[in-house]
Design a protein around this motif. Sequence first.
Motif, mmCIF file in Angstrom:
data_model
loop_
_atom_site.group_PDB
_atom_site.id
_atom_site.type_symbol
_atom_site.label_atom_id
_atom_site.label_comp_id
_atom_site.label_asym_id
_atom_site.label_seq_id
_atom_site.Cartn_x
_atom_site.Cartn_y
_atom_site.Cartn_z
ATOM 1 N N LEU A 1 0.831 -1.203 0.000
ATOM 2 C CA LEU A 1 0.000 0.000 0.000
ATOM 3 C C LEU A 1 0.868 1.256 0.000
ATOM 4 C CD1 LEU A 1 -2.777 -0.933 2.597
ATOM 5 C CD2 LEU A 1 -2.934 -0.976 0.117
ATOM 6 N N ILE B 1 0.152 1.232 -4.138
ATOM 7 C CA ILE B 1 -1.269 1.487 -4.361
ATOM 8 C C ILE B 1 -1.686 2.881 -3.923
ATOM 9 C CG2 ILE B 1 -3.581 0.762 -3.686
ATOM 10 C CD1 ILE B 1 -2.501 -2.103 -3.616
ATOM 11 N N PHE C 1 -12.308 4.315 1.715
ATOM 12 C CA PHE C 1 -11.766 3.036 2.156
ATOM 13 C C PHE C 1 -12.760 2.367 3.099
ATOM 14 C CE2 PHE C 1 -8.320 6.073 1.524
ATOM 15 C CZ PHE C 1 -7.509 5.396 0.615
ATOM 16 N N ASP D 1 -12.529 2.861 -3.006
ATOM 17 C CA ASP D 1 -11.244 2.721 -3.693
ATOM 18 C C ASP D 1 -10.495 1.479 -3.227
ATOM 19 O OD1 ASP D 1 -11.177 5.209 -5.283
ATOM 20 O OD2 ASP D 1 -11.231 6.168 -3.319
ATOM 21 N N LEU D 2 -10.689 1.109 -1.976
ATOM 22 C CA LEU D 2 -9.981 -0.048 -1.428
ATOM 23 C C LEU D 2 -10.788 -0.641 -0.287
ATOM 24 C CD1 LEU D 2 -6.217 -0.463 -0.782
ATOM 25 C CD2 LEU D 2 -7.775 -0.863 1.118
ATOM 26 N N LEU E 1 -16.827 -1.698 -5.079
ATOM 27 C CA LEU E 1 -15.565 -1.074 -5.476
ATOM 28 C C LEU E 1 -15.716 -0.242 -6.741
ATOM 29 C CD1 LEU E 1 -13.053 -4.015 -4.932
ATOM 30 C CD2 LEU E 1 -12.898 -1.777 -3.826
ATOM 31 N N GLY F 1 -10.642 -0.624 -8.422
ATOM 32 C CA GLY F 1 -10.465 -0.604 -6.975
ATOM 33 C C GLY F 1 -9.847 -1.898 -6.474
ATOM 34 N N TRP F 2 -9.358 -1.872 -5.236
ATOM 35 C CA TRP F 2 -8.568 -2.971 -4.690
ATOM 36 C C TRP F 2 -9.282 -3.677 -3.548
ATOM 37 C CZ3 TRP F 2 -3.884 -4.387 -6.783
ATOM 38 C CH2 TRP F 2 -3.324 -3.488 -7.698
ATOM 39 N N LEU G 1 -2.703 -9.040 -3.894
ATOM 40 C CA LEU G 1 -3.912 -8.248 -3.736
ATOM 41 C C LEU G 1 -4.770 -8.423 -4.983
ATOM 42 C CD1 LEU G 1 -1.803 -6.929 -1.725
ATOM 43 C CD2 LEU G 1 -3.105 -4.824 -1.986
ATOM 44 N N ARG H 1 -7.490 -6.733 -7.790
ATOM 45 C CA ARG H 1 -7.958 -5.486 -8.399
ATOM 46 C C ARG H 1 -9.197 -5.753 -9.248
ATOM 47 N NH1 ARG H 1 -4.313 -0.884 -11.555
ATOM 48 N NH2 ARG H 1 -5.435 0.856 -10.597
#
Length: 432
Positions: A95, A99, A116, A224-225, A251, A255-256, A282, A284
Amino acid sequence: MPSTPKFNGLSEVLLFPLSGFVARELGLHFPPERWPDLNRGVARAAQELGYTDAASLAAQLLSRPVPRPTMRALASHLTVSDTYFFRERSIWDALETGILPELLRSRPNSKRRLRFWSAGCASGEEPYSLAIQLHRLLPCFQDWDVTILATDVNLRSLGCAARGEYGRWSFRETPPGAPENYFEKLDGGRFRVADCIRNCVRFSYLNLAQVGLSWPCADIAGMDLIFCRNVLMYFAPRSAVKAIAELHRCLNEGGWLVVGAAENSLIPFSEFDAVRFDGAVLYRKKGAAQPAEKALTASTPAQPAVTAVSHLDFAGGPANGKTETSRGKNQCAPLKQRPAGGNEADLPEAAPAERMARLARAYADRGQLDHALAWCDRALAVAKLDPTLHYIRATILQEQDRIEEAMASLGRTIYLNPRDVLAHFALGHIYR
């Protein structure tokens, strides 16, 4: 007629439908091997709610609509809430150096908005860790519209999170300097999260298993995450798949989603691109404007370079001068396929039960016995007659001082494999 087997007071007649009820309402997976855990949780909830015994509460759960306070009390006794600040450092390094800087560069001055979500936040260390990291990355934090939503099904944990007070154990993998720079020191070796960090996080109750019923969709859209670590591993498979689909919907494009290491190999994430960083994987959401391997390394001339403190060095506080550009060190590359294992090292392809057994051993070696037992029980749900799995379960239970249950698991091991010398020895040692 033989008497019905008992598990600390609840019979199979109650435990069988009760496990289905819990899977349906909370998404939690309690196969027969985990019925003793289910019974203990129900017994604790019954005591808290003023019932005379666990059977009385179980009967009410199965016979009528359940009041919301009752379900929330039950959830608080059936969920695992152990966590700590900056858990799994490789995630936070990804992160920090990849990211988050890219997210910041992608927001022009007119759209300085970041969203988030920590889904399954437990006692709050995870969302507070994220807030600390953002404070260090954003020199003008007050100029940004930042939302950090943290939710959990355990109201007791949410209460602890909102208070923001922690002992030394919550900092067991925190870089030096973090408690001093972002926490107020209290008596007894405890720390309170600084107001500037605590005010960044909004805590709320949410049941991830109740898709479409209790999710506040307006609040959790356009993220976004999303963190959802070590939550889905306790879900029944069908509940996990539904929850993943809903997380995907919440998301933004590109987005993650961040999940626990153990969840990478056993839960499908087909609607995501798996992206490997140094020591972490991770996910996406597909549909990003650029391919995943290019998006995090592309430069944006119109925006100033975003710098990141490498390896979470807190020693000098938010502005310690030890910075490097976010590009280069932790560049990510797309995975052609999901790794087979949930540990840091990929596990070889194997039967599902064997892979789950390896995860159980890995967690047991780290001292994370609740996770180890959960994976062992899931393996047993697939391969009930594997004596090795029963032996692994016995060793975990013995470490937890659950001696009677350990003896029962050793008895099953010996029944399935009478020549298992280690099982005989372990059982004899307990009797001695």
